[in-house]
Design a protein around this motif. Sequence first.
Motif, mmCIF file in Angstrom:
data_model
loop_
_atom_site.group_PDB
_atom_site.id
_atom_site.type_symbol
_atom_site.label_atom_id
_atom_site.label_comp_id
_atom_site.label_asym_id
_atom_site.label_seq_id
_atom_site.Cartn_x
_atom_site.Cartn_y
_atom_site.Cartn_z
ATOM 1 N N ALA A 70 12.890 -2.173 4.898
ATOM 2 C CA ALA A 70 13.231 -1.419 6.103
ATOM 3 C C ALA A 70 12.508 -0.079 6.128
ATOM 4 O O ALA A 70 12.293 0.545 5.087
ATOM 5 N N GLY A 71 12.129 0.359 7.330
ATOM 6 C CA GLY A 71 11.581 1.695 7.516
ATOM 7 C C GLY A 71 10.208 1.882 6.916
ATOM 8 O O GLY A 71 9.445 0.935 6.705
ATOM 9 N N THR A 72 9.877 3.141 6.657
ATOM 10 C CA THR A 72 8.597 3.499 6.060
ATOM 11 C C THR A 72 8.769 3.486 4.554
ATOM 12 O O THR A 72 9.319 4.427 3.981
ATOM 13 N N ALA A 73 8.318 2.440 3.908
ATOM 14 C CA ALA A 73 8.606 2.262 2.484
ATOM 15 C C ALA A 73 7.355 1.952 1.678
ATOM 16 O O ALA A 73 7.403 1.237 0.691
ATOM 17 N N GLU A 74 6.198 2.510 2.128
ATOM 18 C CA GLU A 74 4.960 2.207 1.423
ATOM 19 C C GLU A 74 5.039 2.553 -0.071
ATOM 20 O O GLU A 74 4.476 1.865 -0.910
ATOM 21 N N ALA A 112 0.033 -2.293 1.596
ATOM 22 C CA ALA A 112 1.206 -1.931 2.391
ATOM 23 C C ALA A 112 0.836 -1.868 3.869
ATOM 24 O O ALA A 112 -0.114 -1.196 4.256
ATOM 25 N N LEU A 113 1.586 -2.593 4.707
ATOM 26 C CA LEU A 113 1.387 -2.587 6.151
ATOM 27 C C LEU A 113 2.645 -2.018 6.800
ATOM 28 O O LEU A 113 3.741 -2.542 6.604
ATOM 29 N N HIS A 114 2.484 -0.955 7.574
ATOM 30 C CA HIS A 114 3.630 -0.317 8.221
ATOM 31 C C HIS A 114 3.657 -0.699 9.691
ATOM 32 O O HIS A 114 2.672 -0.522 10.409
ATOM 33 N N TYR A 115 4.782 -1.240 10.143
ATOM 34 C CA TYR A 115 4.970 -1.616 11.546
ATOM 35 C C TYR A 115 6.098 -0.768 12.132
ATOM 36 O O TYR A 115 7.193 -0.694 11.567
ATOM 37 N N GLU A 164 11.530 -1.031 12.689
ATOM 38 C CA GLU A 164 10.517 -0.424 11.831
ATOM 39 C C GLU A 164 10.620 -1.041 10.440
ATOM 40 O O GLU A 164 11.718 -1.204 9.899
ATOM 41 N N ARG A 165 9.486 -1.380 9.871
ATOM 42 C CA ARG A 165 9.503 -2.054 8.574
ATOM 43 C C ARG A 165 8.158 -1.886 7.872
ATOM 44 O O ARG A 165 7.147 -1.549 8.498
ATOM 45 N N THR A 166 8.162 -2.114 6.576
ATOM 46 C CA THR A 166 6.948 -2.103 5.761
ATOM 47 C C THR A 166 6.805 -3.461 5.099
ATOM 48 O O THR A 166 7.766 -3.987 4.522
ATOM 49 N N VAL A 167 5.621 -4.043 5.208
ATOM 50 C CA VAL A 167 5.316 -5.324 4.579
ATOM 51 C C VAL A 167 4.399 -5.065 3.395
ATOM 52 O O VAL A 167 3.310 -4.493 3.560
ATOM 53 N N CYS A 168 4.850 -5.431 2.205
ATOM 54 C CA CYS A 168 4.023 -5.325 1.005
ATOM 55 C C CYS A 168 3.395 -6.692 0.735
ATOM 56 O O CYS A 168 4.114 -7.691 0.593
ATOM 57 N N LEU A 169 2.076 -6.739 0.685
ATOM 58 C CA LEU A 169 1.361 -7.961 0.319
ATOM 59 C C LEU A 169 1.027 -7.862 -1.168
ATOM 60 O O LEU A 169 0.143 -7.111 -1.568
#
Length: 211
Positions: free
Chosen positions: A178-182, A191-194, A199-204
């Motif tokens: 959730a949120g800005t979690a880079e 890290a991809l921030h949407y 609002e969420r952060t996707v870690c690849l």
Amino acid sequence: MTTTPTGGVPEYDPFTASGLPQAPALPESGPPFPKPPPISALAKVSIVLGVVVALGLGSLVAWGISQAGRFTAVEAGKCLYLTDEAGGSQGYTTASCTSARATFRVDDVRPGSSECRSADYVQFELYGGASSRKAKSTLCLALNVETGDCLRDVVHETRIAKVRCGDISAEARVVVMAGTAEKACSPDDTALHYTGPPERTVCLRPTGENI
């Protein structure tokens, strides 16, 4: 509650969290749209790679263009996948967000040729007709993923796909927070921030012993 493979941060699926609006019912397909001939594909479609140590995994940042002879509206909350079409064109097909083929979610639809609120979105421009050179709208596309998903071809917006984590082609495992979690992503992650919503952060996360 579970933790990420690096420990300490709980896994998060923003689309199953309570209080979030449900996406509207989706059509299963949409027409492909050819790019306008006067505009170079190399000028309009690019991928900015963020090199990850020892893997070469890039952050997914691309600009796509599409021209609709029959303009089909696409709303925020819908999901789709992108395809390469004959003649160097690029198109999209809508799909249920629960489908394995739905690799992108439309977070926002902006007027004209617009920049999305985060550079990590795939920006896909829609045109109104064969002779139109002015974009009618820009789709801000986020990866349609959940924690635990695995992906191949992560730097190619038309070839990226969900695969079994044990598949030899798997390049990255997904962790969604959730949120800005880079900072919660590990150093080797992309890290991809949407900005959403939600609002969420996707870690690849590169595939390895944690898969």
